[in-house]
Design a protein around this motif. Sequence first.
Motif, PDB file in Angstrom:
ATOM      1  N   THR A 169       0.877  -1.089  -0.038  1.00 32.66           N
ATOM      2  CA  THR A 169      -0.120   0.028  -0.139  1.00 32.66           C
ATOM      3  C   THR A 169       0.998   1.324  -0.169  1.00 32.66           C
ATOM      4  OG1 THR A 169      -1.766  -1.142   1.109  1.00 32.66           O
ATOM      5  CG2 THR A 169      -2.077   1.053   0.998  1.00 32.66           C
ATOM      6  N   VAL A 170       1.865   1.279   0.722  1.00 28.88           N
ATOM      7  CA  VAL A 170       2.796   2.286   0.653  1.00 28.88           C
ATOM      8  C   VAL A 170       3.377   2.609  -0.404  1.00 28.88           C
ATOM      9  CG1 VAL A 170       4.828   3.322   1.945  1.00 28.88           C
ATOM     10  CG2 VAL A 170       2.898   2.341   3.291  1.00 28.88           C
ATOM     11  N   GLN A 171       4.035   1.530  -1.088  1.00 27.71           N
ATOM     12  CA  GLN A 171       4.543   1.596  -2.513  1.00 27.71           C
ATOM     13  C   GLN A 171       3.793   2.064  -3.393  1.00 27.71           C
ATOM     14  OE1 GLN A 171       6.654  -2.162  -3.246  1.00 27.71           O
ATOM     15  NE2 GLN A 171       7.951  -2.107  -1.481  1.00 27.71           N
ATOM     16  N   ALA A 172       2.507   1.800  -3.384  1.00 26.59           N
ATOM     17  CA  ALA A 172       1.513   2.041  -4.382  1.00 26.59           C
ATOM     18  C   ALA A 172       1.135   3.561  -4.297  1.00 26.59           C
ATOM     19  CB  ALA A 172       0.272   1.290  -4.386  1.00 26.59           C
ATOM     20  N   ALA A 173       1.148   4.144  -3.110  1.00 25.37           N
ATOM     21  CA  ALA A 173       0.933   5.317  -2.889  1.00 25.37           C
ATOM     22  C   ALA A 173       2.161   6.393  -3.405  1.00 25.37           C
ATOM     23  CB  ALA A 173       0.523   5.496  -1.266  1.00 25.37           C
ATOM     24  N   LEU A 174       3.140   5.824  -3.060  1.00 27.54           N
ATOM     25  CA  LEU A 174       4.279   6.309  -3.464  1.00 27.54           C
ATOM     26  C   LEU A 174       4.644   6.760  -5.043  1.00 27.54           C
ATOM     27  CD1 LEU A 174       7.211   5.269  -1.088  1.00 27.54           C
ATOM     28  CD2 LEU A 174       5.897   7.473  -0.925  1.00 27.54           C
ATOM     29  N   GLN A 175       4.136   5.608  -5.682  1.00 28.67           N
ATOM     30  CA  GLN A 175       4.151   5.543  -7.001  1.00 28.67           C
ATOM     31  C   GLN A 175       3.034   6.392  -7.834  1.00 28.67           C
ATOM     32  OE1 GLN A 175       3.805   1.614  -8.232  1.00 28.67           O
ATOM     33  NE2 GLN A 175       5.765   0.869  -7.605  1.00 28.67           N
ATOM     34  N   LEU A 176       1.882   6.584  -7.127  1.00 22.77           N
ATOM     35  CA  LEU A 176       0.970   7.350  -7.555  1.00 22.77           C
ATOM     36  C   LEU A 176       1.403   8.920  -7.498  1.00 22.77           C
ATOM     37  CD1 LEU A 176      -2.333   5.459  -6.603  1.00 22.77           C
ATOM     38  CD2 LEU A 176      -1.350   5.759  -9.038  1.00 22.77           C
TER      39      LEU A 176
END
Length: 328
Positions: A169-176
């Motif tokens: 979830t944290v990685q997806a938020a950083l990519q967006l």
Amino acid sequence: MAVPYCALCRRSAFTGRRHRYSAGHRRRLREALARLQEAAAAARAAAAVPDGAAAVRRYDPAEHEGRVWCPCCGRGVRRDGRRGGLALLHAGLLRHLAGPEHRRETARFWRENRAEAALRERCLVPAEEYERFAQALEQALAEHQRREEERIRQMAADIREAERRQRETVQAALQLQPEPEVCAGPSVCRLPTGPERHSPCSAEQPGPSGMQTGPDLAWMEPGKVLTFIGHQETEGKGNVHTGAKPPWLTEEEGGIKQIGPSYEEFLKHKEKQKLKKLPAERVGANFDHTSQTSDSWLPSFGRVWNHGRRWQSRHQFRTESGEKKEKR
């Protein structure tokens, strides 16, 4: 010669051997044996369970520290056994009833108290029966330990899965999150739309009223242009945020304006507060102090006097009032 003593009746039997056949002794004997036989029957019923799974519980001192009185041995026996943090139901009593010491003491007790021979086997547990119970108990302990280990492994797997989901979830938020764009200047800065709304260019920009414009302007239509015209300040006026003098320190025209009540008003208010503590129905509480009276006013009964007759106080008052008028 030693004085005989009966442990069941708790007294010395001076009648000799005849005390064993008395009604009171036989009644106490039956009651003691009935309690022991009841506890032994419950323990043997627990030992008859094939797998012994019902005999393993989590240890609780308030529940598994109970004892059973054995009249044959003359002492209390722990009902349940214990291994680590687990309680073994009826294991302590079964071990005692199947032991050789209890068998010898039971034979002596039956011989001394002339108890019925048919009831003797109800207070004993055969060694073969206890061996089967011990084997089933070991299997139940092994099964319980296996379930505990499986539960611990499942909890560890759940924790790892939760951590993995959190990282994803944290990685997806950083990519967006978009890369920061350089703003061309305060004069021309368009409000971004879509996921670029929170860019540094539009995050904090001063507006015409000195406030910051950012995500709060999301209600505006896309494509509108905001032009910064600078801070609007007037000479001699402002607020505490721009460094101006607060209003309570500024001097108004025509002198300094007094804030709050005067000292005389404060004394009057204090006097009224004192009067409120007095009884409401006291004499003179409702007297009208605004009424106008002359110096010649005098009640029919006269004034306050210290000596003489009361009616003479009126002449004294008139004499004093005449002297005051002459002095004036």
